[in-house]
Design an enzyme around this catalytic site. Structure first.
Site, PDB file in Angstrom:
ATOM      1  N   CYS A   1      25.050  28.357  34.485  1.00 41.61           N
ATOM      2  CA  CYS A   1      24.929  27.729  35.810  1.00 41.61           C
ATOM      3  C   CYS A   1      23.772  26.731  35.841  1.00 41.61           C
ATOM      4  O   CYS A   1      23.781  25.822  36.653  1.00 41.61           O
ATOM      5  CB  CYS A   1      24.805  28.783  36.907  1.00 41.61           C
ATOM      6  SG  CYS A   1      23.775  30.160  36.484  1.00 41.61           S
TER       7      CYS A   1
ATOM      8  N   GLY B   1      32.225  32.258  46.071  1.00 38.20           N
ATOM      9  CA  GLY B   1      31.043  32.591  46.870  1.00 38.20           C
ATOM     10  C   GLY B   1      31.307  32.415  48.357  1.00 38.20           C
ATOM     11  O   GLY B   1      30.893  33.226  49.185  1.00 38.20           O
TER      12      GLY B   1
ATOM     13  N   LYS C   1      31.504  45.303  40.253  1.00 39.88           N
ATOM     14  CA  LYS C   1      32.772  44.896  39.652  1.00 39.88           C
ATOM     15  C   LYS C   1      32.480  43.898  38.539  1.00 39.88           C
ATOM     16  O   LYS C   1      31.852  42.871  38.764  1.00 39.88           O
ATOM     17  CB  LYS C   1      33.716  44.232  40.651  1.00 39.88           C
ATOM     18  CG  LYS C   1      35.095  44.010  39.991  1.00 39.88           C
ATOM     19  CD  LYS C   1      35.985  43.040  40.731  1.00 39.88           C
ATOM     20  CE  LYS C   1      35.731  41.601  40.386  1.00 39.88           C
ATOM     21  NZ  LYS C   1      36.054  41.237  39.004  1.00 39.88           N
TER      22      LYS C   1
ATOM     23  N   GLU D   1      31.029  20.915  38.660  1.00 38.02           N
ATOM     24  CA  GLU D   1      30.586  21.804  37.587  1.00 38.02           C
ATOM     25  C   GLU D   1      31.731  22.011  36.594  1.00 38.02           C
ATOM     26  O   GLU D   1      32.829  22.374  36.977  1.00 38.02           O
ATOM     27  CB  GLU D   1      30.154  23.157  38.164  1.00 38.02           C
ATOM     28  CG  GLU D   1      29.574  24.060  37.104  1.00 38.02           C
ATOM     29  CD  GLU D   1      29.025  25.367  37.661  1.00 38.02           C
ATOM     30  OE1 GLU D   1      29.756  26.059  38.382  1.00 38.02           O
ATOM     31  OE2 GLU D   1      27.859  25.685  37.354  1.00 38.02           O
TER      32      GLU D   1
ATOM     33  N   GLY E   1      28.776  33.564  40.633  1.00 29.91           N
ATOM     34  CA  GLY E   1      30.040  32.976  40.198  1.00 29.91           C
ATOM     35  C   GLY E   1      30.230  31.600  40.796  1.00 29.91           C
ATOM     36  O   GLY E   1      29.254  30.874  41.022  1.00 29.91           O
TER      37      GLY E   1
ATOM     38  N   ASP F   1      33.464  28.345  45.207  1.00 24.92           N
ATOM     39  CA  ASP F   1      34.642  28.688  46.025  1.00 24.92           C
ATOM     40  C   ASP F   1      34.707  30.184  46.295  1.00 24.92           C
ATOM     41  O   ASP F   1      34.931  30.618  47.429  1.00 24.92           O
ATOM     42  CB  ASP F   1      35.929  28.244  45.313  1.00 24.92           C
ATOM     43  CG  ASP F   1      36.070  26.723  45.327  1.00 24.92           C
ATOM     44  OD1 ASP F   1      35.295  26.066  46.050  1.00 24.92           O
ATOM     45  OD2 ASP F   1      36.945  26.200  44.606  1.00 24.92           O
TER      46      ASP F   1
ATOM     47  N   GLU G   1      24.552  33.534  43.926  1.00 23.57           N
ATOM     48  CA  GLU G   1      24.063  32.674  42.842  1.00 23.57           C
ATOM     49  C   GLU G   1      25.259  31.872  42.369  1.00 23.57           C
ATOM     50  O   GLU G   1      26.129  32.398  41.677  1.00 23.57           O
ATOM     51  CB  GLU G   1      23.517  33.524  41.694  1.00 23.57           C
ATOM     52  CG  GLU G   1      22.304  34.352  42.045  1.00 23.57           C
ATOM     53  CD  GLU G   1      21.055  33.510  42.269  1.00 23.57           C
ATOM     54  OE1 GLU G   1      21.032  32.340  41.823  1.00 23.57           O
ATOM     55  OE2 GLU G   1      20.124  34.028  42.883  1.00 23.57           O
TER      56      GLU G   1
END
Ligand code: NAI
Ligand code: MG
Length: 513
Positions: A313, A261, A204, A415, A256, A259, A278
């Site tokens: 990231c 994840g 996706k 982040e 991504g 949250d 990741e």
């Protein structure tokens, strides 16, 4: 990107032409790719016929549409993958590898068009970012294509009259959910190893960046059997959720936010399937007073990914600089970033492009405000806003270098995923290591020093999955990449990643007595 789906009656299933001709006009390519998933080797609209807008962040103009994926689309894609995997998994590993390597060669012929398309939809500058990403995509396929022969098991000296061994088998159907910041590259690092290991995949794409990855998929489908690679576009809960929940998906690989994840890890736990995550980072960069200052400043610019608007990231968003050189470092860093040209992502002169989406733009602005409100903080805003009238509504943010912030401030703990970094002074090496490790995250870290002893000690003590001395490189094929703490689970980009995350081991005992 517009969350409101609209029905488009125009898109009908379209077979892939035999040879794809690179198309250097990204607007034309975006239109040609509009409204489709790629399922079972065919471009097809969503089951519902719905689409959503793809918007260029530099102009805020709609440049195309993407198919609005939902559970019904996931069901079709997973069924196609499950069917195709049976034959794909029976091929020899090296044969699969050869086809994956061939994908890499085909992708290499399309670097320029892919670069232009990803620049258009994500706002990343062509020269400094998008072209680099497109080359890495081809390279990732070339790298994994050569690893078919590494899918080895072991023999175990269990009993002399028995042959005891482990074999690596494909998992079956792998789901991959990817973000928008380096969409083609992050997809490549998931699917190339999954495919070589004998799995079929259902990806996706991110709602902000569905088109360049679709073009990559079209190119892959020139080489791969239909159904081995499937790509859906759509939103998280509506399209990503059903992939993770699908009974025939045996593994999910995700990149991504933390949250999301965690949502995916919970859903995977309900089905007892493995996940690779990741997630984000708040990566420290320590600059000792014996460091080569010019190199460190160049490394700060590269490490903070100012050319990617900080949307990385691994962004070096916490810079700890020895007090003796702090002011000189800040001056030089400001001067460097000031010279960077912000503008049209498709213009060769541009160093820094636009922020990917209004949501992300707002988030970055909010954090800049939070930082400015901290006592003692100073925000040094660098570079200049683009003057081009065509970009007047674009999502441009001047890079910000904060000084005077504390490591426990929100800007330093959370982040941001934007062009915002904090430079903080320290007095001793011990203090710097303590500050660097005082974070929920543990993705990447770097130390800048000419002292070998300090360098070695830091590599041992920095809590991160990826530690560098005197450089700030991005993910490289062959080097395991992945975080500790809240930065995720598992590794990507290496042979280890393929073996550990896209195969399952079986123990076999043959009694010959
Ligand atoms: P996100 O984590 O929500 O989205 C990433 C992917 O997950 C997208 O494809 C999205 O559609 C999908 N997704 C979202 N919710 C889902 C769900 N419930 N089930 C299944 N799939 C789902 O990240 P987003 O909203 O794009 O950005 C928010 C923040 O996340 C950023 O500001 C940044 O801090 C972080 N981020 C980190 C990235 C990294 O490379 N580690 C990449 C993108 C974002
Ligand atoms: Mg989100």
């Amino acid at each position: 990107m517009n969350a409101t789906p609209t029905a488009t009656p125009t898109a009908t299933p379209t077979a892939m032409p035999n040879a794809l001709v690179p198309t250097l006009d990204p607007h034309a390519l975006a239109k040609a790719l509009s409204g489709f998933h790629l399922i079972d080797g065919v471009l097809r609209p969503a089951v519902s016929g719905k689409t959503f807008d793809v918007v260029s962040p530099a102009t805020r103009k709609v440049v195309g549409q993407a198919a609005y994926g939902e559970k019904a689309d996931v069901d079709v894609a997973v069924a196609a993958a499950k069917r195709a995997q049976v034959e794909w998994g029976k091929r020899s590993a090296r044969e699969r590898g050869k086809l994956v390597a061939e994908c890499g060669r085909k992708l290499a012929d399309h670097v320029e068009e892919l670069a232009r398309l990803v620049a258009l939809e994500t706002g990343k500058a062509l020269r400094t970012e998008s072209r680099v990403e497109a080359s890495v995509v081809a390279d990732a396929f070339a790298f994994y294509g050569g690893l078919g022969g590494e899918l080895k098991g072991e023999t175990v000296p269990f009993n002399p009259k028995m042959i005891t061994m482990t074999v690596r088998e494909p998992i079956g159907v792998v789901g991959a959910i990817i973000p928008w910041n380096v969409p083609m590259m992050l997809m490549a690092y998931k699917i190339a190893p999954a495919l070589v290991a004998g799995n079929a995949v259902v990806v996706k794409s991110a709602e902000e960046a569905p088109l360049a990855v679709l073009r990559v998929g079209q190119i892959l489908n020139q080489v791969l059997p239909p159904g081995v690679f499937n790509l859906l576009s759509g939103f998280g809960p509506e399209c990503g959720g059903p992939i993770v929940a699908h009974k025939d998906v045996g593994k999910v690989s995700f990149t991504g936010s933390v949250d999301t994840g965690k949502i995916i890890a919970h859903a995977a736990a309900d089905r007892l399937i493995p996940v690779t995550l990741e997630l984000g980072g708040k990566s420290p960069m320590i600059v000792m007073d014996d460091a080569d200052l010019d190199k460190a400043v160049d490394g700060a610019v590269a490490g903070m990914r100012f050319t990617r608007q900080g949307q990385s990231c691994t962004a070096a968003s916490r810079m700890f600089v020895h007090r003796k050189i702090h002011d000189a470092f800040v001056e030089r860093l400001k001067a460097k970033v000031d010279k960077m040209v912000m503008g049209d992502p498709l213009d060769e002169r541009t160093d820094i492009g636009a922020i990917v989406s209004p949501q992300q733009f707002e988030r970055v602005q909010r954090y800049i405000g939070i930082g400015k409100a901290e006592t003692g903080a100073k925000a040094h805003e660098c570079s200049a806003m683009p003057k081009d009238a065509a970009l007047k509504d674009g999502l441009f943010v001047r890079p910000v270098i904060f000084t005077g912030l504390k490591n426990d401030s929100r800007v330093c703990r959370e982040e941001i995923f934007g062009p915002v970094t904090a430079v903080m002074a320290f007095d001793s090496y011990e203090e710097a290591i303590g500050l660097a490790n005082d974070s929920d995250y543990g993705l990447a870290a770097s130390i800048w020093t000419t002292n070998l002893k300090t360098a070695l000690d830091a590599t041992q003590r920095l809590q991160a999955g990826f530690v560098q001395v005197n450089q700030n490189l991005v993910v490289q094929p062959g080097l395991s990449y992945g975080g500790v703490k809240q930065s995720g689970l598992g590794k990507e980009a290496s042979a280890e990643a393929m073996l550990d995350h896209f195969t399952q081991k079986k123990t076999v005992i043959m009694n010959l007595a």
